[in-house]
Design an enzyme around this catalytic site. Structure first.
Site, PDB file in Angstrom:
ATOM      1  N   ARG A 206      33.560  38.881  38.136  1.00 32.29           N
ATOM      2  CA  ARG A 206      33.294  39.594  36.886  1.00 32.29           C
ATOM      3  C   ARG A 206      31.831  39.377  36.500  1.00 32.29           C
ATOM      4  NH1 ARG A 206      38.184  36.698  36.333  1.00 32.29           N
ATOM      5  NH2 ARG A 206      40.027  38.014  35.986  1.00 32.29           N
ATOM      6  N   HIS A 314      31.359  46.914  36.783  1.00 33.04           N
ATOM      7  CA  HIS A 314      32.690  46.355  37.062  1.00 33.04           C
ATOM      8  C   HIS A 314      33.333  47.009  38.279  1.00 33.04           C
ATOM      9  CE1 HIS A 314      36.134  43.909  35.923  1.00 33.04           C
ATOM     10  NE2 HIS A 314      36.917  44.953  36.171  1.00 33.04           N
ATOM     11  N   ARG A 317      33.399  44.818  41.420  1.00 33.64           N
ATOM     12  CA  ARG A 317      34.555  43.920  41.565  1.00 33.64           C
ATOM     13  C   ARG A 317      35.761  44.715  42.068  1.00 33.64           C
ATOM     14  NH1 ARG A 317      37.642  39.440  39.775  1.00 33.64           N
ATOM     15  NH2 ARG A 317      39.484  39.990  38.562  1.00 33.64           N
ATOM     16  N   HIS A 340      43.339  35.804  38.934  1.00 33.40           N
ATOM     17  CA  HIS A 340      44.381  36.321  38.049  1.00 33.40           C
ATOM     18  C   HIS A 340      45.557  35.349  37.975  1.00 33.40           C
ATOM     19  CE1 HIS A 340      42.979  40.287  36.907  1.00 33.40           C
ATOM     20  NE2 HIS A 340      42.605  40.517  38.146  1.00 33.40           N
ATOM     21  N   TYR A 349      46.485  46.565  43.874  1.00 36.09           N
ATOM     22  CA  TYR A 349      45.588  46.762  45.013  1.00 36.09           C
ATOM     23  C   TYR A 349      46.368  46.848  46.322  1.00 36.09           C
ATOM     24  CZ  TYR A 349      41.478  46.122  42.118  1.00 36.09           C
ATOM     25  OH  TYR A 349      40.510  46.291  41.167  1.00 36.09           O
TER      26      TYR A 349
END
Length: 401
Positions: A206, A314, A317, A340, A349
């Protein structure tokens, strides 16, 4: 003087000079309570007392006097009392409350909020041009506040935020760069920020995480980067250094060996010798503010030059996460790399790469079918001239289809 009405087994009512009926009943502590509103008909007052009596028997009764607190007062207290909220989250909640909730519902007592009122509030926001994304964020905040009022403080019996789909953001699909575009972008932003682009992308970092990296966090030999902290920008305060977004945000992330020469050159040329020296800084050596980065790198021109106009930082990422998922990594491995706590993002994903794999299989299948059609159309003598058997591979494929 008011006229007294009839008595009942539970509670009592009286007819007021206005002709309306006032209801009183004993609370669970034995003290008398007065209904928060009067009733036009005696039957309505009777039904209210029956409902209260049943709620008391099931331990579901909520003191209406406690529910008189205004939504604005309760929500502000809710934000200040929530444990472990990051400063940026507090700022976001405060802003959402003041911008989208308080002007419309702030003066309403909790006990008077109902689903039609919430539905009207949401429709008003959308009608005033507030984006679906911001409306969903405001709705989720209101729902969380009122959930605490139901489950923890027992101020209201049920949460009026019951609108299907109101909490969902339908954000547009963000772009994913290919490898050539990533390296082209790194070249476009200039020598000082080339390594930043590569580390952020291939490390799945991030903005606040990559901006807070220090020399002591980088192992230029192995390519392992430690994510220990992150910068947050608070309005009126500036850059605040604190922990990552979640507990899982503290992690070690490896970057590809192919980018280590660029990283080593950057460390030698642009980074101070001390262990706490920031790895990525502006021309004056200070931490880079997110709002200044686009100007420093001429971002709009840079992303347009690589054919990715409108790309956000972003999205780097997002690109890194997608590349990681395509390697076949497990959900746990992706969670650890992305930082996460929840598997939700990793599964998104993985689902995307699974869809891509199916698309490849379907494309191959289309090619096979096209070849079958060509084989069937060719004259038999032509197939014999080529030495193709009548019932060979093409025939077997035709039978299978």
């Amino acid at each position: 003087m008011a006229n007294k009405g009839g008595h009942r087994r539970f509670g009592n009512m009286r007819r007021l000079p206005s002709g309306r009926y006032q209801v009183r009943y004993p609370g669970p502590d034995g003290l008398p309570r007065t209904a928060p509103e009067t009733f036009a008909r005696k039957g309505e007052a009777e039904r209210y007392l029956s409902i209260v009596e049943a709620q008391l028997a099931r331990h579901e009764w909520v003191d209406p006097d406690r529910a008189k607190i205004r939504l604005q007062d309760y929500a502000e207290r809710w934000i200040s009392h929530r444990p472990n909220l990051r400063p940026r989250t507090v700022a976001l909640y405060t802003w959402l409350l003041g911008r989208y909730v308080t002007p419309y519902l702030g003066g309403v007592p909790l006990g008077r909020l109902d689903t039609p009122m919430v539905r009207e509030w949401r429709a008003t926001l959308l009608g005033n041009g507030v984006s679906a994304t911001m409306t969903a964020k405001a709705y989720r905040l209101l729902r969380a506040v009122l959930m605490t009022a139901v489950n923890e403080d027992e101020l209201i019996r049920k949460n009026p935020c019951r609108i299907p789909g109101a909490d969902q953001e339908k954000a547009s699909e963000r772009p994913v760069l290919n490898m050539a575009q990533v390296f082209a972008l790194a070249d476009q932003v200039g020598e000082r920020y080339r390594a930043l682009i590569l580390v952020a992308t291939f490390g799945c970092l991030r903005w606040g995480e990559v901006a807070a990296l220090q020399r002591q966090d980088i192992n230029a030999s192995t390519g392992v980067n430690r994510v220990r902290q992150a910068f947050t920008e608070l309005r009126g305060v500036g850059m605040v250094l604190g922990p990552p977004k979640s507990r899982a945000g503290r992690r070690a992330v490896s970057v590809p060996a192919a980018i280590l020469p660029v990283l080593r050159a950057h460390l030698g040329r642009c980074v101070g010798e001390g262990p706490d020296a920031l790895v990525f800084t502006g021309p004056n050596g200070a931490a880079i503010r997110r709002g200044n980065f686009n100007k420093l790198t001429k971002w709009s021109a840079a992303v347009a030059a690589i054919g990715a106009a409108g790309l956000h930082f972003h999205d780097l990422r997002h690109t890194g996460n997608t590349l990681a998922a395509r390697t076949g990594a497990s959900t746990k491995e992706l969670m650890a790399r992305m930082g996460h706590d929840s598997a939700q993002a990793a599964l998104i994903y993985q689902h995307a790469t699974a869809e891509a794999d199916r698309a490849i299989a379907e494309a191959v299948n289309d090619a096979v079918k096209a070849e079958q059609r060509r084989g069937k159309k060719a004259p038999k003598r032509e197939r014999k001239r080529r030495g193709d058997p009548d019932d060979g591979a093409a025939g077997m494929l035709a039978k299978v289809s």
